[in-house]
Motif scaffolding. Sequence first.
Motif, mmCIF file in Angstrom:
data_model
loop_
_atom_site.group_PDB
_atom_site.id
_atom_site.type_symbol
_atom_site.label_atom_id
_atom_site.label_comp_id
_atom_site.label_asym_id
_atom_site.label_seq_id
_atom_site.Cartn_x
_atom_site.Cartn_y
_atom_site.Cartn_z
ATOM 1 N N SER A 17 -2.038 -1.288 -10.716
ATOM 2 C CA SER A 17 -2.196 -2.087 -11.926
ATOM 3 C C SER A 17 -2.739 -3.452 -11.543
ATOM 4 N N ASP A 18 -3.436 -4.048 -12.484
ATOM 5 C CA ASP A 18 -4.039 -5.362 -12.304
ATOM 6 C C ASP A 18 -3.118 -6.378 -12.985
ATOM 7 N N LEU A 19 -2.479 -7.230 -12.203
ATOM 8 C CA LEU A 19 -1.398 -8.083 -12.695
ATOM 9 C C LEU A 19 -1.809 -9.543 -12.742
ATOM 10 N N THR A 39 14.258 1.640 -7.252
ATOM 11 C CA THR A 39 15.324 2.433 -6.639
ATOM 12 C C THR A 39 14.812 3.470 -5.646
ATOM 13 N N VAL A 40 13.545 3.923 -5.787
ATOM 14 C CA VAL A 40 13.029 4.930 -4.848
ATOM 15 C C VAL A 40 11.591 4.673 -4.411
ATOM 16 N N SER A 41 10.936 3.643 -4.906
ATOM 17 C CA SER A 41 9.501 3.468 -4.651
ATOM 18 C C SER A 41 9.197 2.200 -3.865
ATOM 19 N N ASN A 42 8.348 2.341 -2.839
ATOM 20 C CA ASN A 42 7.780 1.176 -2.180
ATOM 21 C C ASN A 42 6.757 0.525 -3.106
ATOM 22 N N GLU A 43 6.563 -0.789 -2.959
ATOM 23 C CA GLU A 43 5.558 -1.498 -3.738
ATOM 24 C C GLU A 43 4.779 -2.427 -2.826
ATOM 25 N N LEU A 73 1.335 -7.830 1.238
ATOM 26 C CA LEU A 73 2.664 -7.495 1.727
ATOM 27 C C LEU A 73 3.216 -6.359 0.896
ATOM 28 N N TRP A 74 4.228 -5.685 1.430
ATOM 29 C CA TRP A 74 4.852 -4.595 0.683
ATOM 30 C C TRP A 74 6.308 -4.521 1.078
ATOM 31 N N ILE A 91 -2.874 -10.357 -8.960
ATOM 32 C CA ILE A 91 -2.483 -9.404 -7.919
ATOM 33 C C ILE A 91 -2.874 -7.984 -8.318
ATOM 34 N N LEU A 92 -3.354 -7.214 -7.343
ATOM 35 C CA LEU A 92 -3.465 -5.773 -7.484
ATOM 36 C C LEU A 92 -2.170 -5.185 -6.938
ATOM 37 N N THR A 93 -1.379 -4.563 -7.803
ATOM 38 C CA THR A 93 -0.128 -3.959 -7.351
ATOM 39 C C THR A 93 -0.368 -2.487 -7.042
ATOM 40 N N VAL A 94 0.257 -2.027 -5.983
ATOM 41 C CA VAL A 94 0.121 -0.640 -5.534
ATOM 42 C C VAL A 94 1.519 -0.057 -5.431
ATOM 43 N N MET A 95 1.782 0.981 -6.252
ATOM 44 C CA MET A 95 3.120 1.550 -6.334
ATOM 45 C C MET A 95 3.154 2.961 -5.763
ATOM 46 N N GLN A 96 4.105 3.195 -4.879
ATOM 47 C CA GLN A 96 4.360 4.542 -4.384
ATOM 48 C C GLN A 96 4.877 5.416 -5.535
ATOM 49 N N ASN A 97 4.770 6.735 -5.368
ATOM 50 C CA ASN A 97 5.349 7.681 -6.327
ATOM 51 C C ASN A 97 4.810 7.476 -7.728
#
Length: 245
Positions: A17-19, A39-43, A73-74, A91-97
């Motif tokens: 997402s573009d934040l 609770t379960v995802s890296n960001e 950073l993550w 920020i460009l956010t990158v979410m696992q799962n």
Amino acid sequence: MSVPLRDPLFPGSVGMSDLRVYEWETADGHHGGTPHLHTVSNEGYVVVGGTGEVHTLSSEGYARDSLSAGSVLWFSPGTVHRLVNSGDLHILTVMQNSGLPEAGDAVLTFPLEIVEDPERYRTAVTLPEGSEAERGEAARRRRDLAIEGYSNLLAALENGDRGPLEAFYAAAAALVQPRVEEWTKLWTDTVLADVEITRSQLASLAEGDASHLGDATVVRAVPRSEPRAFGMCGRLGIWDADRRG
């Protein structure tokens, strides 16, 4: 056994997402977004422009990392993170799962008595229908309530007391527990399925079979129309896959 091909997910089965981080002032004199954890995802964050900081509470204690264009950073699940905007932070956010964060993987740092009560939490976290101004004001109130709870966690941690943070972790886990079965199916149908496709392709290549290369495809994404969504940390720009081709 080969796995049927489908339109590929974004590499690594992540979501993006573009934040544009909120510029609203907070009670402690900063400007920025809503503290929360996953609770379960890296960001991950890739800073596109502007300046600011990310404040985190984790197994390492309290930390502040400066952000500017080019910063990356993550962090792992359980890291309470708060974005502070000191000037047009983008920020460009990158979410696992991909899909799980949208399904409720994030828990905001409301005061503990709210997080421990699913009905009160649902009421506090849900933005009402209404005009842009009304939704913006609701998002700001939600952010301020999370800052209140975050401030309690931070004060305790700075005094060497992890008890409130551990209590928040326990409440967050109890809050999401009823959704884990749904999450597991979503994860199985997306992330695990993507892994199985790669496993099948590796097995084919090991046998000298490159037939899957002939099914190569390109997925193009288009941004959702404005206005941007009111996210936890700012206004969100989101892309949808373009299936016209």
